[in-house]
Design an enzyme around this catalytic site. Structure first.
Site, PDB file in Angstrom:
ATOM      1  CG  ASP A  14      -2.038  -1.084   1.080  1.00  0.00           C
ATOM      2  OD1 ASP A  14      -1.954  -1.909   0.158  1.00  0.00           O
ATOM      3  OD2 ASP A  14      -2.935  -1.119   1.938  1.00  0.00           O
ATOM      4  CE  LYS A 112      -4.068  -4.379   0.858  1.00  0.00           C
ATOM      5  NZ  LYS A 112      -4.748  -3.291   1.573  1.00  0.00           N
ATOM      6  CB  CYS A 157      -2.309  -3.016   4.941  1.00  0.00           C
ATOM      7  SG  CYS A 157      -4.030  -2.461   4.775  1.00  0.00           S
TER       8      CYS A 157
HETATM    9  C1  VGL Z   1      -4.836   0.611   5.465  1.00  0.00           C
HETATM   10  C2  VGL Z   1      -6.498   1.367   6.833  1.00  0.00           C
HETATM   11  C3  VGL Z   1      -7.406   1.327   5.798  1.00  0.00           C
HETATM   12  C4  VGL Z   1      -3.404   0.215   5.328  1.00  0.00           C
HETATM   13  C5  VGL Z   1      -5.717   0.538   4.423  1.00  0.00           C
HETATM   14  O1  VGL Z   1      -2.873   0.245   4.204  1.00  0.00           O
HETATM   15  O2  VGL Z   1      -2.781  -0.124   6.353  1.00  0.00           O
HETATM   16  N1  VGL Z   1      -5.238   0.994   6.669  1.00  0.00           N
HETATM   17  N2  VGL Z   1      -7.012   0.912   4.590  1.00  0.00           N
END
Ligand code: VGL
Ligand code: ZN
Length: 216
Positions: A14, A112, A157
């Protein structure tokens, strides 16, 4: 620690503008991981990345639940969920892989969180812990046995991906200086960065610094 080029892979979680300072769900210091990860990517032959990829009105957004604020928790059919600011909207520039990330060795991109009613922190399973993303099969068919994880966010994540990978029987190493955490305040069922680290350590996940990794 030595890298085995045939059976080791680095997973970059991410690294997207939406999670950078100034983005919709800012992770403190999130931008600092980009050059560290680019340097790591030169040491591995294989890499995958994950990309948070939500439709507008996603169930993980506080804005989808009346009376809720970002960072509140909320019971969804599959369990308790932290509610977030709207972020990672599929197809928008802030949901792209960070433009400065070197993707030349990235062989697969796992998106995702695209099902409207369910969040997906982990690269392996959505937050119901059952719906697979397909990454496990891809890694096994390609013969990878050890995963080195880095990216954002340490406490969500990255942590959920590391935990699932360890549960599935992969060796898992988290490259700590190549991660940054959201760092929610404790309480109301929220996980802190320290709790996430303890949970992973209890599962046998190893933690190392990027400086301690060399090519085999
Ligand atoms: C994430 C919260 C919501 C992350 C993704 O990448 O850790 N955290 N969506
Ligand atoms: Zn998300």
């Amino acid at each position: 620690m030595q890298i085995y080029p045939d059976t080791d892979i680095i997973g970059v979680v991410d690294v997207q503008p939406t999670f950078m300072p100034g983005g919709e769900l800012p992770v403190p210091g999130g931008h600092e991981v980009v050059p560290i990860i680019n340097d790591l990517l030169t040491r591995f032959a294989h890499a995958f990345v994950t990309q948070d990829w939500h439709p507008p009105g996603h169930a993980s957004f506080a804005s989808a639940h009346s009376g809720k604020q970002p960072y509140d928790t909320h019971a969804l059919p599959y369990g308790e969920q932290v509610l977030w600011p709207d972020h990672g909207i599929a197809g928008t520039p802030s949901a792209a892989i960070h433009p400065e990330l070197d993707q030349s060795r990235v062989q697969v991109v796992i998106r995702k969180g695209f099902h409207p009613g369910i969040d997906s922190y982990s690269a392996f399973f959505e937050n119901d812990h059952r719906t697979p993303t397909g990454l496990e099969g891809w890694l096994r068919q390609r013969g990878f046995t050890r995963l080195f994880l880095c990216g954002l966010a340490t406490d969500f994540c990255v942590a959920w991906s590391a935990e699932d990978a360890a549960r599935l029987g992969f060796e898992v190493v988290v490259i700590e200086d190549a991660c940054r955490g959201i760092g929610l305040p404790a309480g109301d069922g929220r996980t802190t960065i320290d709790e996430a680290r303890d949970r992973l350590a209890a599962r046998g996940v190893q933690f190392i610094a990027s400086s301690g990794l060399r090519i085999g």
